[in-house]
Design an enzyme around this catalytic site. Structure first.
Site, PDB file in Angstrom:
ATOM      1  N   ARG A 252       0.863  -1.181   0.000  1.00  0.00           N
ATOM      2  CA  ARG A 252       0.000   0.000   0.000  1.00  0.00           C
ATOM      3  C   ARG A 252       0.896   1.226   0.000  1.00  0.00           C
ATOM      4  O   ARG A 252       1.764   1.384   0.847  1.00  0.00           O
ATOM      5  CB  ARG A 252      -0.962  -0.002   1.187  1.00  0.00           C
ATOM      6  N   HIS A 256      -2.482   3.735   6.284  1.00  0.00           N
ATOM      7  CA  HIS A 256      -3.441   2.688   6.638  1.00  0.00           C
ATOM      8  C   HIS A 256      -4.862   3.230   6.492  1.00  0.00           C
ATOM      9  O   HIS A 256      -5.733   2.561   5.944  1.00  0.00           O
ATOM     10  CB  HIS A 256      -3.193   2.228   8.073  1.00  0.00           C
ATOM     11  N   TYR A 265       6.169   5.114  11.088  1.00  0.00           N
ATOM     12  CA  TYR A 265       6.627   3.734  11.261  1.00  0.00           C
ATOM     13  C   TYR A 265       7.272   3.105  10.025  1.00  0.00           C
ATOM     14  O   TYR A 265       7.723   1.974  10.084  1.00  0.00           O
ATOM     15  CB  TYR A 265       5.458   2.846  11.725  1.00  0.00           C
TER      16      TYR A 265
END
Length: 351
Positions: A252, A256, A265
């Site tokens: 992706r 998210h 992250y």
């Protein structure tokens, strides 16, 4: 273990056909069909993110980069098959035939958006992780008992493999040889948790051994490879040979959700660099140009068609009557519990 579960790839990042045994699978008709749907999903996804930033819908879950996996799998289904999506699989549902206005209503927090599809056998998106796997097994078993040749596909991320529902769904499907395809989109992260901290096994596909079913690992950015793998798995289920676990390795590109900051992250510069190699739209475009399938006029025409469709769907979504606050209470249980009734009364009293 990776040698035992090699990555099925038909078209590489340059657009070259690298699996000659599958060369007949690549036709101009299929390439154009895949390109249309991937472009449609990419355009819709961009619109979804823009609408959220403008405050016209709520939190939105982007899928950019995973369109090849969703289009390739959805187009392998037959009209009466079942689809069990997660919150990131609205691309697959739209490809299979779900109503776009209803999907926009879902992202706008409307109860109308969570009504099961009237067009196809598509369950509402599952937000709780992995709970849809046992549901898919049950639907597949029901078709089995009815004596049909209908099958089911259920989507889930790498994080779902840590849930008990993952085991329960696959185990029961294996025991009863249910015609269901467990389609994992391994995009490397369960929100912020990288795959290497999610599990110690080298692949997700190898988990199939525990249940005595086939496990297949496929390049999720290669729409042709995904389509072939899912189509063969569905046919296997229709023949009565049971379920299949497919791991589609993908990525992706964005967050998210629109409430997430992936730079916290993961290295976003690396993610941006991966577009050239892992973007399913770019890879398909290269294939089409290399094989004389690409037509600029056709691409322009379908882009206009897609944009018109999406804009009209947005207008229809925003034309809906404003939701009632009481909706949040009225659709929790068939008959309201005393706690729900009390909360509703408290809201009335505070207004």
């Amino acid at each position: 273990m990776r040698e035992k579960y090699p990555l099925l790839k038909i078209v590489d990042k340059t657009g070259k056909i690298v699996a000659k045994e599958y060369e007949t699978e690549i036709t101009a008709e299929k390439a154009k069909q895949f390109y249309y749907h991937i472009l449609r999903l990419r355009t819709y996804d961009k619109k979804g993110r823009a609408l959220q930033r403008q405050g016209r819908i709520g939190t939105y879950v982007p899928y950019e980069g995973q369109e090849g996996a969703q289009v390739g799998s959805a187009l392998a289904l037959k009209d009466d098959d079942w689809m069990f999506p997660t919150y990131r699989d609205h691309g697959a549902t739209l490809t299979f035939g779900a109503d776009m206005v209803r999907n926009l209503l879902y992202w706008n927090g409307r109860t109308e958006g969570n009504v099961p599809s009237k067009e196809k056998n598509i369950f509402p998106a599952s937000v709780p992780i992995a709970t849809q796997l046992p549901h898919a097994t049950g639907a597949a078993m029901a078709e089995q008992y009815k004596g049909t040749e209908n099958a089911a596909i259920v989507y889930f991320g790498d994080g779902a493999t840590s849930e008990g529902d993952f085991h329960e769904g696959i185990n029961i499907a294996s025991v009863f040889q249910a015609p269901v395809v467990f389609f994992n989109q391994n995009n490397g992260f369960a929100i912020s948790l990288p795959i290497e901290k999610q599990m110690n096994s080298e692949t997700i596909a190898q988990k199939a051994e525990s249940y005595g079913i086939p496990g297949i690992r496929v390049d999720g950015t290669d729409v042709f490879a995904v389509h072939l793998a899912v189509k063969e798995a569905l046919e296997r289920g229709r023949r009565g040979d049971g379920p299949t676990l497919i791991e589609a390795v993908t990525w992706r590109f964005g967050a998210h959700t629109t409430a997430d900051d992936p730079s916290k992250y993961r290295d976003q510069e690396k993610s941006d660099q991966m577009r050239e190699d892992f973007d399913p739209l770019i890879r398909l475009e290269k294939l089409m140009k290399m094989n004389g399938i690409w037509e600029e006029a056709w691409v322009t025409s379908i882009q206009d068609e897609i944009e018109t469709e999406i804009e009209e769907a947005v207008v229809k979504m925003e034309a809906y009557e404003k939701p009632k606050v009481s909706d949040m209470f009225d659709h929790v249980f068939a008959e309201p519990t005393w706690t729900i009734a009390e909360q509703k009364q408290m809201l009335r009293g505070s207004r």
